[in-house]
Design a protein around this motif. Structure first.
Motif, mmCIF file in Angstrom:
data_model
loop_
_atom_site.group_PDB
_atom_site.id
_atom_site.type_symbol
_atom_site.label_atom_id
_atom_site.label_comp_id
_atom_site.label_asym_id
_atom_site.label_seq_id
_atom_site.Cartn_x
_atom_site.Cartn_y
_atom_site.Cartn_z
ATOM 1 N N LEU A 103 5.306 16.106 -8.381
ATOM 2 C CA LEU A 103 6.560 15.353 -8.445
ATOM 3 C C LEU A 103 7.686 16.108 -7.736
ATOM 4 O O LEU A 103 8.518 15.499 -7.045
ATOM 5 C CB LEU A 103 6.948 15.098 -9.910
ATOM 6 C CG LEU A 103 6.054 14.128 -10.687
ATOM 7 C CD1 LEU A 103 6.459 14.078 -12.155
ATOM 8 C CD2 LEU A 103 6.126 12.711 -10.085
ATOM 9 N N ARG A 104 7.710 17.420 -7.901
ATOM 10 C CA ARG A 104 8.747 18.219 -7.231
ATOM 11 C C ARG A 104 8.639 18.108 -5.713
ATOM 12 O O ARG A 104 9.652 18.022 -5.014
ATOM 13 C CB ARG A 104 8.634 19.683 -7.671
ATOM 14 C CG ARG A 104 9.232 19.942 -9.047
ATOM 15 C CD ARG A 104 9.014 21.359 -9.492
ATOM 16 N NE ARG A 104 9.785 21.663 -10.691
ATOM 17 C CZ ARG A 104 9.513 22.656 -11.518
ATOM 18 N NH1 ARG A 104 8.480 23.456 -11.270
ATOM 19 N NH2 ARG A 104 10.267 22.871 -12.574
ATOM 20 N N GLU A 105 7.428 18.104 -5.215
ATOM 21 C CA GLU A 105 7.227 17.951 -3.771
ATOM 22 C C GLU A 105 7.700 16.573 -3.303
ATOM 23 O O GLU A 105 8.313 16.441 -2.230
ATOM 24 C CB GLU A 105 5.745 18.144 -3.430
ATOM 25 C CG GLU A 105 5.273 19.581 -3.563
ATOM 26 C CD GLU A 105 3.765 19.713 -3.375
ATOM 27 O OE1 GLU A 105 3.122 18.683 -3.035
ATOM 28 O OE2 GLU A 105 3.224 20.816 -3.563
ATOM 29 N N MET A 106 7.428 15.547 -4.092
ATOM 30 C CA MET A 106 7.816 14.182 -3.706
ATOM 31 C C MET A 106 9.327 14.011 -3.655
ATOM 32 O O MET A 106 9.858 13.375 -2.741
ATOM 33 C CB MET A 106 7.229 13.172 -4.703
ATOM 34 C CG MET A 106 5.717 13.035 -4.638
ATOM 35 S SD MET A 106 5.117 11.877 -5.901
ATOM 36 C CE MET A 106 3.366 12.273 -5.898
ATOM 37 N N ILE A 107 10.048 14.571 -4.639
ATOM 38 C CA ILE A 107 11.498 14.355 -4.660
ATOM 39 C C ILE A 107 12.219 15.227 -3.638
ATOM 40 O O ILE A 107 13.392 14.985 -3.313
ATOM 41 C CB ILE A 107 12.094 14.603 -6.071
ATOM 42 C CG1 ILE A 107 11.898 16.060 -6.509
ATOM 43 C CG2 ILE A 107 11.509 13.640 -7.078
ATOM 44 C CD1 ILE A 107 12.558 16.384 -7.846
ATOM 45 N N SER A 108 11.523 16.254 -3.149
ATOM 46 C CA SER A 108 12.163 17.123 -2.163
ATOM 47 C C SER A 108 11.901 16.662 -0.733
ATOM 48 O O SER A 108 12.519 17.157 0.215
ATOM 49 C CB SER A 108 11.668 18.565 -2.328
ATOM 50 O OG SER A 108 10.276 18.649 -2.075
ATOM 51 N N SER A 109 10.965 15.701 -0.593
ATOM 52 C CA SER A 109 10.614 15.264 0.773
ATOM 53 C C SER A 109 11.571 14.173 1.254
ATOM 54 O O SER A 109 12.244 13.512 0.477
ATOM 55 C CB SER A 109 9.179 14.733 0.779
ATOM 56 O OG SER A 109 9.035 13.646 -0.085
ATOM 57 N N ASN A 163 0.825 -1.215 0.000
ATOM 58 C CA ASN A 163 0.000 0.000 0.000
ATOM 59 C C ASN A 163 0.860 1.267 0.000
ATOM 60 O O ASN A 163 0.682 2.183 0.821
ATOM 61 C CB ASN A 163 -0.951 0.004 1.205
ATOM 62 C CG ASN A 163 -2.044 1.058 1.064
ATOM 63 O OD1 ASN A 163 -2.416 1.413 -0.046
ATOM 64 N ND2 ASN A 163 -2.531 1.560 2.188
ATOM 65 N N VAL A 164 1.803 1.316 -0.928
ATOM 66 C CA VAL A 164 2.698 2.467 -1.045
ATOM 67 C C VAL A 164 2.762 2.915 -2.511
ATOM 68 O O VAL A 164 2.368 2.191 -3.417
ATOM 69 C CB VAL A 164 4.127 2.137 -0.564
ATOM 70 C CG1 VAL A 164 4.140 1.828 0.918
ATOM 71 C CG2 VAL A 164 4.725 0.976 -1.374
ATOM 72 N N SER A 165 3.261 4.118 -2.715
ATOM 73 C CA SER A 165 3.555 4.603 -4.065
ATOM 74 C C SER A 165 5.040 4.395 -4.329
ATOM 75 O O SER A 165 5.849 4.286 -3.394
ATOM 76 C CB SER A 165 3.205 6.086 -4.196
ATOM 77 O OG SER A 165 1.820 6.285 -4.033
ATOM 78 N N TYR A 166 5.388 4.365 -5.615
ATOM 79 C CA TYR A 166 6.791 4.204 -5.982
ATOM 80 C C TYR A 166 7.240 5.438 -6.756
ATOM 81 O O TYR A 166 6.524 5.925 -7.636
ATOM 82 C CB TYR A 166 6.983 2.966 -6.850
ATOM 83 C CG TYR A 166 8.338 2.903 -7.525
ATOM 84 C CD1 TYR A 166 9.458 2.451 -6.831
ATOM 85 C CD2 TYR A 166 8.503 3.315 -8.844
ATOM 86 C CE1 TYR A 166 10.710 2.405 -7.444
ATOM 87 C CE2 TYR A 166 9.748 3.280 -9.457
ATOM 88 C CZ TYR A 166 10.837 2.827 -8.751
ATOM 89 O OH TYR A 166 12.077 2.783 -9.357
ATOM 90 N N ILE A 167 8.400 5.957 -6.406
ATOM 91 C CA ILE A 167 8.995 7.037 -7.180
ATOM 92 C C ILE A 167 10.507 6.875 -7.175
ATOM 93 O O ILE A 167 11.116 6.656 -6.123
ATOM 94 C CB ILE A 167 8.597 8.432 -6.651
ATOM 95 C CG1 ILE A 167 9.176 9.524 -7.558
ATOM 96 C CG2 ILE A 167 8.995 8.633 -5.206
ATOM 97 C CD1 ILE A 167 8.614 10.906 -7.304
ATOM 98 N N ASN A 168 11.095 6.927 -8.364
ATOM 99 C CA ASN A 168 12.549 6.907 -8.466
ATOM 100 C C ASN A 168 13.009 8.362 -8.466
ATOM 101 O O ASN A 168 13.001 9.031 -9.500
ATOM 102 C CB ASN A 168 12.993 6.191 -9.747
ATOM 103 C CG ASN A 168 14.499 5.976 -9.798
ATOM 104 O OD1 ASN A 168 15.266 6.928 -9.634
ATOM 105 N ND2 ASN A 168 14.908 4.744 -10.024
ATOM 106 N N LYS A 169 13.357 8.851 -7.303
ATOM 107 C CA LYS A 169 13.668 10.263 -7.149
ATOM 108 C C LYS A 169 14.849 10.694 -8.010
ATOM 109 O O LYS A 169 14.865 11.813 -8.541
ATOM 110 C CB LYS A 169 13.947 10.579 -5.674
ATOM 111 C CG LYS A 169 12.721 10.420 -4.785
ATOM 112 C CD LYS A 169 13.014 10.865 -3.359
ATOM 113 C CE LYS A 169 11.771 10.754 -2.473
ATOM 114 N NZ LYS A 169 12.021 11.221 -1.102
#
Length: 552
Positions: free
Chosen positions: A546-552, A315-321
């Motif tokens: 996306l910018r918020e996700m990679i900065s967190s 139950n997670v999202s995936y992002i390759n920062k």
């Protein structure tokens, strides 16, 4: 019961269709499509006009019926009958599906259909002893192919006419649109269409009789109980999709079903000691595998499928920062968020247009300059009318001049489609060619950022960069990066609540726009503009998200 070729096609899909369908309802989705019917009418007028002469004897739009069996009457409309023997049936579809069929023989490739001495396309039988020829012939007849449906229609109409006039010699031709035709802006020519003569196809009468009795058997069985779901019968997600797909597949979960794995048509591989066993997705569905979780983890050989499953199980999202950050860093400000609305046309209207091209009718453009977002341009409705005056140029010049103000990245959804439209515009508006090319060079696809642009990342020559896995995934996507699902993921679900909230409804609205009264026009125009602006704004929401996700 009145039976047309289209009804026959649908009733022989599977035994359940007959039990679900009301015999008096239409099974042809184009019958109620006003735009399609207008295109048919125009194509008929053009065809007749190009072939008419003072001594020509013809009948137009004639319906024939034949009592086949008890309560079953065969019925079809014949567009033109010239001189009481030459029958022409207008098919407002591209001839490309027939012309692209090729077979290999003695290391050479040949078209399955070639022009005969009369200039009509006919089946080439020279390679009939070739295995590859027989394979292509099977594809030609296949009911799940557009070609198979057309051949069924031809066979049906030929069978019907033969039975009504058993002693008459006649020729029947099907007329398709030539997709490579370019309108000169003044007059249509006979290059607009291709004539096909299917008379040398074998055993068609027998195929029709077998199909008719199969249909009758299905109707008499009246068996409502579920049956196996079959890719080539249901045609789920295809142009020829059965109208009961939603009903028959209602037991599938609405999200994260077995079909929501990436590339479900590839099936799944079960690894054994010395080999693999391939499992077809439809076979698994009929065996009770419904959810993503039903597929054993060891059957997921593909990294992206494993990534989907990991997100679902945890139950997670995936992002390759790292990859997302790299791609965003190469975007040039101020970012332009562009929506270009377009619709497919059947018959070209203006100079340089081709059949089945997409024409643009509005755009919306936002400019993001140091986090200050502004609607740089309102949408422009391009009102096409049946006229020789090409009024597209004002629209094109406004669009180009608006974008050429900047020398920065243009973010779009579905770059390949946008590029095809812009490349086509270079031919239509040669005086804008250089400016259009400058715009083309700046276009960036939001899907390349979310999924993968392997070539771009490879050219960066960054060590140990994963080029096989998508950059971003969320369970709410259910295997699809469609606009409506991206809107939910990136907090802009309001776009899905608009009166017009999908592209098909948008271009269908525009197709009939000029037929409305002025009050209705204004309302529809506002709704179309609102949807276009929301599509452009969604691109901004995705980038900022996306910018918020990679900065967190």
């Amino acid at each position: 019961m009145e039976v047309t070729a289209n009804k026959l096609f649908n009733y022989i899909r599977c035994r359940r269709f007959a039990a679900l369908n009301d015999a008096n309802t239409a099974t042809d989705p184009f019958k109620n499509n006003d735009y399609y019917q207008k295109a048919v009418s125009k194509f008929k007028d053009i065809f007749l006009g190009l072939n008419y002469h003072d001594k020509l004897s013809y009948v137009k739009d004639i319906n024939y019926t034949y009592d086949f069996h008890h309560d079953f009457t065969l019925s079809e409309d014949y567009d033109f009958i010239f001189n009481d023997e030459d029958i022409y049936v207008i098919i407002p579809e591209s001839s490309k599906e027939f012309l692209k069929l090729k077979y290999k023989h003695n290391s050479h490739s040949y078209q399955l259909f070639k022009k005969n001495s009369q200039g009509n396309y006919q089946l080439d039988k020279k390679g009939k002893n070739s295995v590859n020829y027989q394979q292509k012939l099977n594809k030609l007849y296949a009911k799940n192919e557009i070609t198979g449906q057309v051949i069924l229609k031809f066979a049906f109409m030929q069978y019907l006419y033969k039975n009504i006039f058993p002693n008459k010699n006649f020729n029947m031709y099907f007329i398709f649109i030539n997709e490579d035709y370019t309108h000169d802006g003044v007059a249509y020519t006979n290059k607009l269409y291709h004539v096909f003569d299917f008379s040398n196809l074998e055993d068609l009468d027998n195929k029709i009789e077998i199909s008719l009795f199969r249909m009758i058997n299905h109707i008499e069985l009246n068996d409502f109980t579920p049956c196996e779901l079959v890719r080539n019968a249901c045609l789920r997600g295809k142009a020829l999709e059965c109208k009961f797909v939603n009903f028959c597949y209602s037991h599938l979960p609405k999200q994260n079903s077995i079909f929501d794995y990436f590339d479900p048509h590839l099936g799944f591989k079960e690894k054994l000691k010395k080999t693999y066993v391939h499992h077809d997705t439809y076979e698994l569905l009929n065996e009770g595998y419904l959810k993503m979780e039903d597929i054993p983890l060891e059957w997921l050989q593909n990294k992206n499928r494993l990534m989907q499953r990991y997100c679902l199980d945890n139950n997670v999202s995936y992002i390759n920062k790292e990859k997302i950050k790299l791609m965003l860093s190469y975007l040039k400000s101020p970012l332009i968020y562009l929506d270009l609305s377009y619709m497919p046309i059947i018959i070209p209207k203006f100079k340089h247009e081709k059949p089945f091209e997409d024409i643009t009718f509005q755009y919306s453009l936002y400019v993001d300059n140091e986090n200050e977002l502004s609607l740089s341009s309102k949408s422009f409705i391009n009102k096409f009318k049946e006229t020789r005056n090409d009024n597209r140029i004002d629209f094109a010049e406004k669009f180009v001049n608006e974008l050429i103000k900047y020398d920065s990245s243009i973010i779009v959804y579905n770059k390949p489609k946008i590029l095809r439209i812009l490349e086509g515009s270079k031919l239509i508006f040669p005086h804008l060619k250089n400016k259009l090319q400058m715009i083309i060079n700046r276009v960036v696809d939001i899907l390349d950022i979310l999924k993968i642009d392997a070539k771009f990342l490879r050219d960066l020559k960054v060590k140990n960069l994963d080029l096989s896995t998508y950059n971003f995934y969320d369970n709410r996507l259910s295997g699809s990066y469609s606009r409506d699902k991206l809107a939910k993921v990136f907090g802009f679900d309001k776009i899905n609540q608009l009166p017009i909230h999908d592209d098909k409804t948008e271009y269908k609205t525009f197709r009939l726009f000029n037929d409305q009264d002025e009050t209705t026009k204004e309302n529809l125009k506002s709704e179309m503009i609102l949807y276009s602006q929301h599509k452009a704004y969604l691109l901004y929401k995705i980038i900022t998200g996306l910018r918020e996700m990679i900065s967190s």
